[in-house]
Design a protein around this motif. Structure first.
Motif, PDB file in Angstrom:
ATOM      1  N   PHE A 148       0.841  -1.203   0.000  1.00 40.16           N
ATOM      2  CA  PHE A 148       0.000   0.000   0.000  1.00 40.16           C
ATOM      3  C   PHE A 148       0.876   1.253   0.000  1.00 40.16           C
ATOM      4  O   PHE A 148       0.580   2.229  -0.689  1.00 40.16           O
ATOM      5  N   MET A 149       1.948   1.216   0.791  1.00 40.38           N
ATOM      6  CA  MET A 149       2.851   2.363   0.858  1.00 40.38           C
ATOM      7  C   MET A 149       3.458   2.635  -0.527  1.00 40.38           C
ATOM      8  O   MET A 149       3.523   3.782  -0.972  1.00 40.38           O
ATOM      9  N   LYS A 150       3.898   1.590  -1.221  1.00 42.68           N
ATOM     10  CA  LYS A 150       4.499   1.766  -2.550  1.00 42.68           C
ATOM     11  C   LYS A 150       3.480   2.331  -3.534  1.00 42.68           C
ATOM     12  O   LYS A 150       3.816   3.195  -4.353  1.00 42.68           O
ATOM     13  N   GLU A 151       2.253   1.829  -3.467  1.00 42.30           N
ATOM     14  CA  GLU A 151       1.235   2.341  -4.386  1.00 42.30           C
ATOM     15  C   GLU A 151       0.973   3.822  -4.128  1.00 42.30           C
ATOM     16  O   GLU A 151       0.918   4.624  -5.057  1.00 42.30           O
ATOM     17  N   GLU A 152       0.808   4.179  -2.859  1.00 42.32           N
ATOM     18  CA  GLU A 152       0.453   5.550  -2.518  1.00 42.32           C
ATOM     19  C   GLU A 152       1.590   6.539  -2.762  1.00 42.32           C
ATOM     20  O   GLU A 152       1.354   7.677  -3.146  1.00 42.32           O
ATOM     21  N   ASN A 153       2.831   6.098  -2.567  1.00 43.73           N
ATOM     22  CA  ASN A 153       3.972   7.008  -2.681  1.00 43.73           C
ATOM     23  C   ASN A 153       4.687   6.963  -4.020  1.00 43.73           C
ATOM     24  O   ASN A 153       5.415   7.898  -4.356  1.00 43.73           O
ATOM     25  N   VAL A 154       4.506   5.885  -4.760  1.00 44.64           N
ATOM     26  CA  VAL A 154       5.218   5.747  -6.035  1.00 44.64           C
ATOM     27  C   VAL A 154       4.249   5.548  -7.208  1.00 44.64           C
ATOM     28  O   VAL A 154       4.203   6.349  -8.131  1.00 44.64           O
ATOM     29  N   LEU A 155       3.462   4.471  -7.161  1.00 45.01           N
ATOM     30  CA  LEU A 155       2.644   4.097  -8.319  1.00 45.01           C
ATOM     31  C   LEU A 155       1.555   5.116  -8.640  1.00 45.01           C
ATOM     32  O   LEU A 155       1.417   5.531  -9.793  1.00 45.01           O
ATOM     33  N   PHE A 156       0.772   5.514  -7.642  1.00 47.41           N
ATOM     34  CA  PHE A 156      -0.325   6.441  -7.927  1.00 47.41           C
ATOM     35  C   PHE A 156       0.192   7.804  -8.405  1.00 47.41           C
ATOM     36  O   PHE A 156      -0.321   8.334  -9.403  1.00 47.41           O
ATOM     37  N   PRO A 157       1.218   8.385  -7.753  1.00 40.86           N
ATOM     38  CA  PRO A 157       1.747   9.642  -8.292  1.00 40.86           C
ATOM     39  C   PRO A 157       2.322   9.472  -9.713  1.00 40.86           C
ATOM     40  O   PRO A 157       2.190  10.372 -10.551  1.00 40.86           O
ATOM     41  N   MET A 158       2.942   8.312  -9.971  1.00 46.47           N
ATOM     42  CA  MET A 158       3.474   8.055 -11.305  1.00 46.47           C
ATOM     43  C   MET A 158       2.332   8.008 -12.326  1.00 46.47           C
ATOM     44  O   MET A 158       2.425   8.595 -13.406  1.00 46.47           O
ATOM     45  N   ALA A 159       1.257   7.323 -11.969  1.00 37.91           N
ATOM     46  CA  ALA A 159       0.102   7.238 -12.873  1.00 37.91           C
ATOM     47  C   ALA A 159      -0.493   8.618 -13.108  1.00 37.91           C
ATOM     48  O   ALA A 159      -0.884   8.952 -14.236  1.00 37.91           O
ATOM     49  N   GLU A 160      -0.534   9.426 -12.069  1.00 36.55           N
ATOM     50  CA  GLU A 160      -1.065  10.789 -12.200  1.00 36.55           C
ATOM     51  C   GLU A 160      -0.254  11.582 -13.223  1.00 36.55           C
ATOM     52  O   GLU A 160      -0.805  12.343 -14.011  1.00 36.55           O
ATOM     53  N   ARG A 161       1.065  11.389 -13.234  1.00 40.83           N
ATOM     54  CA  ARG A 161       1.930  12.092 -14.181  1.00 40.83           C
ATOM     55  C   ARG A 161       1.816  11.537 -15.596  1.00 40.83           C
ATOM     56  O   ARG A 161       1.888  12.284 -16.561  1.00 40.83           O
ATOM     57  N   LEU A 162       1.678  10.202 -15.722  1.00 39.31           N
ATOM     58  CA  LEU A 162       1.762   9.574 -17.033  1.00 39.31           C
ATOM     59  C   LEU A 162       0.457   9.556 -17.818  1.00 39.31           C
ATOM     60  O   LEU A 162       0.468   9.703 -19.040  1.00 39.31           O
ATOM     61  N   LEU A 163      -0.655   9.345 -17.128  1.00 40.63           N
ATOM     62  CA  LEU A 163      -1.926   9.187 -17.836  1.00 40.63           C
ATOM     63  C   LEU A 163      -2.445  10.526 -18.347  1.00 40.63           C
ATOM     64  O   LEU A 163      -2.356  11.545 -17.660  1.00 40.63           O
ATOM     65  N   SER A 164      -3.029  10.485 -19.541  1.00 38.50           N
ATOM     66  CA  SER A 164      -3.629  11.693 -20.118  1.00 38.50           C
ATOM     67  C   SER A 164      -4.954  11.984 -19.410  1.00 38.50           C
ATOM     68  O   SER A 164      -5.490  11.136 -18.689  1.00 38.50           O
ATOM     69  N   ALA A 165      -5.488  13.152 -19.646  1.00 39.73           N
ATOM     70  CA  ALA A 165      -6.782  13.525 -19.052  1.00 39.73           C
ATOM     71  C   ALA A 165      -7.869  12.536 -19.476  1.00 39.73           C
ATOM     72  O   ALA A 165      -8.706  12.131 -18.666  1.00 39.73           O
ATOM     73  N   GLU A 166      -7.839  12.135 -20.752  1.00 41.69           N
ATOM     74  CA  GLU A 166      -8.832  11.178 -21.254  1.00 41.69           C
ATOM     75  C   GLU A 166      -8.675   9.822 -20.566  1.00 41.69           C
ATOM     76  O   GLU A 166      -9.662   9.175 -20.210  1.00 41.69           O
ATOM     77  N   GLU A 167      -7.430   9.396 -20.367  1.00 42.48           N
ATOM     78  CA  GLU A 167      -7.185   8.118 -19.696  1.00 42.48           C
ATOM     79  C   GLU A 167      -7.631   8.173 -18.236  1.00 42.48           C
ATOM     80  O   GLU A 167      -8.162   7.189 -17.707  1.00 42.48           O
ATOM     81  N   LYS A 168      -7.451   9.311 -17.607  1.00 44.21           N
ATOM     82  CA  LYS A 168      -7.876   9.463 -16.217  1.00 44.21           C
ATOM     83  C   LYS A 168      -9.394   9.351 -16.106  1.00 44.21           C
ATOM     84  O   LYS A 168      -9.915   8.745 -15.168  1.00 44.21           O
ATOM     85  N   GLU A 169     -10.103   9.941 -17.068  1.00 43.80           N
ATOM     86  CA  GLU A 169     -11.570   9.814 -17.092  1.00 43.80           C
ATOM     87  C   GLU A 169     -11.971   8.368 -17.313  1.00 43.80           C
ATOM     88  O   GLU A 169     -12.884   7.858 -16.659  1.00 43.80           O
ATOM     89  N   GLU A 170     -11.292   7.705 -18.237  1.00 40.85           N
ATOM     90  CA  GLU A 170     -11.564   6.291 -18.521  1.00 40.85           C
ATOM     91  C   GLU A 170     -11.282   5.431 -17.289  1.00 40.85           C
ATOM     92  O   GLU A 170     -12.047   4.511 -16.975  1.00 40.85           O
ATOM     93  N   LEU A 171     -10.196   5.714 -16.590  1.00 38.18           N
ATOM     94  CA  LEU A 171      -9.855   4.990 -15.371  1.00 38.18           C
ATOM     95  C   LEU A 171     -10.987   5.099 -14.357  1.00 38.18           C
ATOM     96  O   LEU A 171     -11.452   4.088 -13.814  1.00 38.18           O
ATOM     97  N   ALA A 172     -11.440   6.312 -14.091  1.00 39.00           N
ATOM     98  CA  ALA A 172     -12.506   6.521 -13.108  1.00 39.00           C
ATOM     99  C   ALA A 172     -13.778   5.778 -13.519  1.00 39.00           C
ATOM    100  O   ALA A 172     -14.429   5.150 -12.690  1.00 39.00           O
ATOM    101  N   GLU A 173     -14.097   5.853 -14.799  1.00 35.82           N
ATOM    102  CA  GLU A 173     -15.309   5.199 -15.294  1.00 35.82           C
ATOM    103  C   GLU A 173     -15.215   3.676 -15.161  1.00 35.82           C
ATOM    104  O   GLU A 173     -16.130   3.023 -14.653  1.00 35.82           O
TER     105      GLU A 173
END
Length: 178
Positions: A148-173
């Protein structure tokens, strides 16, 4: 811990899109349940006096089953939606996604093993057997705590940087459908 995105002109640390924020928020209740499992398992593994080990293990088993029922959909949202979306940017066979999938598998394997081993307990269970079974749950706890620590401190911030706005909407959906 520094947020890399701040230095790359991205969002400030802590700001995540809706889908990633949901995944992070799901960690809260899972972390609480996981902590209770850990405490119960430690009470079994560390007990010096005689107990009705079977009864204690069955109570722990019930809690583990509830936890797994909550953990599985969360893992599916990550493995089935987030990880494939990130794969195009960072690959899946090595690096963060490979590590996350390996840790998911290790934790799930330990919890499944505990559930299988406690499915049909004999009428009497000795202290050593009870401690060994409780230690399987303790191992899963440690894997997931670090995970959980790795996801919250590394993976999720990395995904926030890498994914486009459209991909972020698709992820949420997509994760809202699981």
């Amino acid at each position: 811990m520094h947020s890399f995105c701040c230095h790359m002109g991205g969002q400030e640390e802590g700001e995540l899109c809706a889908g990633l924020q949901r995944l992070k928020q799901e960690h809260g209740p899972l972390r609480e349940q996981k902590q209770r499992l850990f405490e119960r398992a430690q009470a079994i593994a560390g007990a010096k006096e005689e107990k009705n080990w079977r009864e204690w293990l069955l109570a722990l088993r019930e809690s583990v089953q509830v936890f797994v029922n909550e953990l599985d959909p969360h893992s599916e949202r990550e493995e089935g939606v987030l990880f494939p979306m990130m794969e195009q940017y960072i690959g899946r066979t090595s690096g963060p996604i490979a590590v996350m999938e390996y840790e998911h598998e290790q934790a799930k394997q330990r919890l499944a093993s505990f559930l299988a081993e406690t499915a049909e307990l004999p009428e009497t269970v000795d202290r050593d057997r009870a401690a060994a079974l409780a230690n399987v749950v303790i191992d899963a706890y440690h894997i997931l705590a670090e995970h959980f620590m790795k996801e919250e401190n590394v993976l999720f911030p990395m995904a926030e940087r890498l994914l486009s706005a459209e991909e972020k909407e698709e992820l949420a959906e997509k994760i809202s459908q699981i």
